[in-house]
Design a protein around this motif. Structure first.
Motif, PDB file in Angstrom:
ATOM      1  N   ALA A  36       0.829  -1.206   0.000  1.00 53.32           N
ATOM      2  CA  ALA A  36       0.000   0.000   0.000  1.00 53.32           C
ATOM      3  C   ALA A  36       0.865   1.257   0.000  1.00 53.32           C
ATOM      4  N   ASP A  37       1.909   1.256   0.817  1.00 52.67           N
ATOM      5  CA  ASP A  37       2.810   2.414   0.864  1.00 52.67           C
ATOM      6  C   ASP A  37       3.521   2.615  -0.468  1.00 52.67           C
ATOM      7  N   ALA A  38       3.956   1.513  -1.077  1.00 55.16           N
ATOM      8  CA  ALA A  38       4.656   1.611  -2.363  1.00 55.16           C
ATOM      9  C   ALA A  38       3.732   2.154  -3.445  1.00 55.16           C
ATOM     10  N   ALA A  39       2.507   1.646  -3.498  1.00 53.63           N
ATOM     11  CA  ALA A  39       1.563   2.112  -4.513  1.00 53.63           C
ATOM     12  C   ALA A  39       1.219   3.586  -4.306  1.00 53.63           C
ATOM     13  N   ARG A  40       1.005   3.963  -3.072  1.00 59.91           N
ATOM     14  CA  ARG A  40       0.657   5.370  -2.792  1.00 59.91           C
ATOM     15  C   ARG A  40       1.811   6.296  -3.138  1.00 59.91           C
ATOM     16  N   ARG A  41       3.006   5.888  -2.744  1.00 57.05           N
ATOM     17  CA  ARG A  41       4.182   6.731  -3.017  1.00 57.05           C
ATOM     18  C   ARG A  41       4.416   6.846  -4.524  1.00 57.05           C
ATOM     19  N   ALA A  42       4.212   5.758  -5.260  1.00 57.24           N
ATOM     20  CA  ALA A  42       4.398   5.784  -6.714  1.00 57.24           C
ATOM     21  C   ALA A  42       3.342   6.629  -7.410  1.00 57.24           C
ATOM     22  N   SER A  43       2.174   6.762  -6.789  1.00 59.37           N
ATOM     23  CA  SER A  43       1.079   7.471  -7.453  1.00 59.37           C
ATOM     24  C   SER A  43       1.162   8.986  -7.319  1.00 59.37           C
ATOM     25  N   ILE A  44       2.025   9.496  -6.449  1.00 55.56           N
ATOM     26  CA  ILE A  44       2.039  10.949  -6.240  1.00 55.56           C
ATOM     27  C   ILE A  44       3.250  11.649  -6.846  1.00 55.56           C
ATOM     28  N   VAL A  45       4.131  10.912  -7.497  1.00 55.34           N
ATOM     29  CA  VAL A  45       5.297  11.545  -8.130  1.00 55.34           C
ATOM     30  C   VAL A  45       4.970  11.857  -9.591  1.00 55.34           C
ATOM     31  N   ARG A  46       5.881  12.518 -10.271  1.00 53.14           N
ATOM     32  CA  ARG A  46       5.583  13.019 -11.613  1.00 53.14           C
ATOM     33  C   ARG A  46       5.934  12.063 -12.746  1.00 53.14           C
ATOM     34  N   THR A  47       6.958  11.225 -12.581  1.00 49.85           N
ATOM     35  CA  THR A  47       7.390  10.367 -13.687  1.00 49.85           C
ATOM     36  C   THR A  47       7.421   8.913 -13.255  1.00 49.85           C
ATOM     37  N   ALA A  48       7.410   8.023 -14.239  1.00 49.60           N
ATOM     38  CA  ALA A  48       7.452   6.592 -13.955  1.00 49.60           C
ATOM     39  C   ALA A  48       8.795   6.187 -13.339  1.00 49.60           C
ATOM     40  N   ALA A  49       9.887   6.776 -13.798  1.00 51.79           N
ATOM     41  CA  ALA A  49      11.207   6.450 -13.238  1.00 51.79           C
ATOM     42  C   ALA A  49      11.288   6.865 -11.777  1.00 51.79           C
ATOM     43  N   GLN A  50      10.784   8.034 -11.479  1.00 49.65           N
ATOM     44  CA  GLN A  50      10.763   8.517 -10.103  1.00 49.65           C
ATOM     45  C   GLN A  50       9.820   7.645  -9.257  1.00 49.65           C
ATOM     46  N   ALA A  51       8.716   7.204  -9.851  1.00 51.14           N
ATOM     47  CA  ALA A  51       7.758   6.345  -9.142  1.00 51.14           C
ATOM     48  C   ALA A  51       8.401   5.022  -8.754  1.00 51.14           C
ATOM     49  N   ARG A  52       9.177   4.444  -9.657  1.00 49.51           N
ATOM     50  CA  ARG A  52       9.845   3.172  -9.362  1.00 49.51           C
ATOM     51  C   ARG A  52      10.802   3.319  -8.179  1.00 49.51           C
ATOM     52  N   THR A  53      11.594   4.369  -8.183  1.00 48.29           N
ATOM     53  CA  THR A  53      12.553   4.593  -7.100  1.00 48.29           C
ATOM     54  C   THR A  53      11.850   4.835  -5.773  1.00 48.29           C
ATOM     55  N   GLU A  54      10.859   5.714  -5.778  1.00 47.02           N
ATOM     56  CA  GLU A  54      10.142   6.050  -4.554  1.00 47.02           C
ATOM     57  C   GLU A  54       9.371   4.859  -3.990  1.00 47.02           C
ATOM     58  N   ALA A  55       8.733   4.096  -4.862  1.00 48.34           N
ATOM     59  CA  ALA A  55       7.939   2.943  -4.406  1.00 48.34           C
ATOM     60  C   ALA A  55       8.823   1.872  -3.779  1.00 48.34           C
ATOM     61  N   THR A  56       9.948   1.582  -4.404  1.00 51.98           N
ATOM     62  CA  THR A  56      10.848   0.565  -3.875  1.00 51.98           C
ATOM     63  C   THR A  56      11.420   0.982  -2.529  1.00 51.98           C
ATOM     64  N   SER A  57      11.853   2.222  -2.416  1.00 54.05           N
ATOM     65  CA  SER A  57      12.417   2.675  -1.146  1.00 54.05           C
ATOM     66  C   SER A  57      11.335   2.735  -0.061  1.00 54.05           C
ATOM     67  N   SER A  58      10.123   3.072  -0.419  1.00 52.76           N
ATOM     68  CA  SER A  58       9.028   3.117   0.542  1.00 52.76           C
ATOM     69  C   SER A  58       8.691   1.715   1.060  1.00 52.76           C
ATOM     70  N   ALA A  59       8.651   0.741   0.165  1.00 48.27           N
ATOM     71  CA  ALA A  59       8.366  -0.636   0.587  1.00 48.27           C
ATOM     72  C   ALA A  59       9.458  -1.163   1.508  1.00 48.27           C
ATOM     73  N   LEU A  60      10.718  -0.907   1.157  1.00 47.80           N
ATOM     74  CA  LEU A  60      11.833  -1.358   1.996  1.00 47.80           C
ATOM     75  C   LEU A  60      11.786  -0.697   3.370  1.00 47.80           C
ATOM     76  N   ALA A  61      11.475   0.583   3.414  1.00 45.86           N
ATOM     77  CA  ALA A  61      11.404   1.301   4.691  1.00 45.86           C
ATOM     78  C   ALA A  61      10.278   0.753   5.568  1.00 45.86           C
ATOM     79  N   THR A  62       9.127   0.469   4.971  1.00 43.04           N
ATOM     80  CA  THR A  62       8.000  -0.065   5.744  1.00 43.04           C
ATOM     81  C   THR A  62       8.337  -1.426   6.320  1.00 43.04           C
ATOM     82  N   LEU A  63       8.939  -2.290   5.521  1.00 47.91           N
ATOM     83  CA  LEU A  63       9.314  -3.620   6.009  1.00 47.91           C
ATOM     84  C   LEU A  63      10.333  -3.522   7.136  1.00 47.91           C
ATOM     85  N   HIS A  64      11.292  -2.636   6.986  1.00 46.12           N
ATOM     86  CA  HIS A  64      12.324  -2.473   8.008  1.00 46.12           C
ATOM     87  C   HIS A  64      11.737  -1.903   9.299  1.00 46.12           C
ATOM     88  N   GLU A  65      10.902  -0.874   9.176  1.00 47.05           N
ATOM     89  CA  GLU A  65      10.298  -0.247  10.355  1.00 47.05           C
ATOM     90  C   GLU A  65       9.411  -1.210  11.132  1.00 47.05           C
TER      91      GLU A  65
END
Length: 129
Positions: A36-65
């Motif tokens: 859910a965090d990855a999808a939400r983070r990917a949906s609010i950025v401007r480009t697909a490349a930026q969405a991929r980076t943000e979504a992956t880092s968001s998912a990793l952060a949620t799992l770690h936290e």
């Protein structure tokens, strides 16, 4: 004494099965939140490349936290970014994680369980490019 000798292994097996079920449930909830965090983070950025980076880092952060230590596989469907700005589109995030059970499993029980969760989020139709 005989009753204890007969019932103790059954009780231990029951407790191990309960712990495994709880760990799988917790792992599923954490992976679902990460998707859910990855999808939400990917949906609010401007480009697909930026969405991929943000979504992956968001998912990793949620799992770690949340204390789920695994090597996740994050798959994204960013085809909605090909649509023109102003049109409705969605982004889909799928997170797969292998939940380790070996430390609480008894012989004959699984040592790990793979959990996969998917979440969709609408892409901001008014994003700037």
């Amino acid at each position: 004494m005989v009753e204890v000798a007969v019932l103790a292994p059954l009780f231990i097996t029951f407790l191990a099965a309960l712990l495994i079920a709880m760990r799988i449930q917790h792992g599923g909830a954490v992976v679902s939140q990460a998707a859910a965090d990855a999808a939400r983070r990917a949906s609010i950025v401007r480009t697909a490349a930026q969405a991929r980076t943000e979504a992956t880092s968001s998912a990793l952060a949620t799992l770690h936290e949340r204390g789920l230590h695994c090597a996740p596989d994050v798959k994204l469907d960013l085809s909605g970014y090909a649509r023109p700005t102003g049109q409705n589109a969605i982004v889909t995030a799928q997170v797969t994680c292998r939940v380790q059970l070996a430390d609480i499993a008894l012989p004959g029980m699984p040592g790990a369980r793979t959990v996969t969760k998917t979440h969709r989020s609408p892409i901001d139709p008014y994003r700037g490019r």
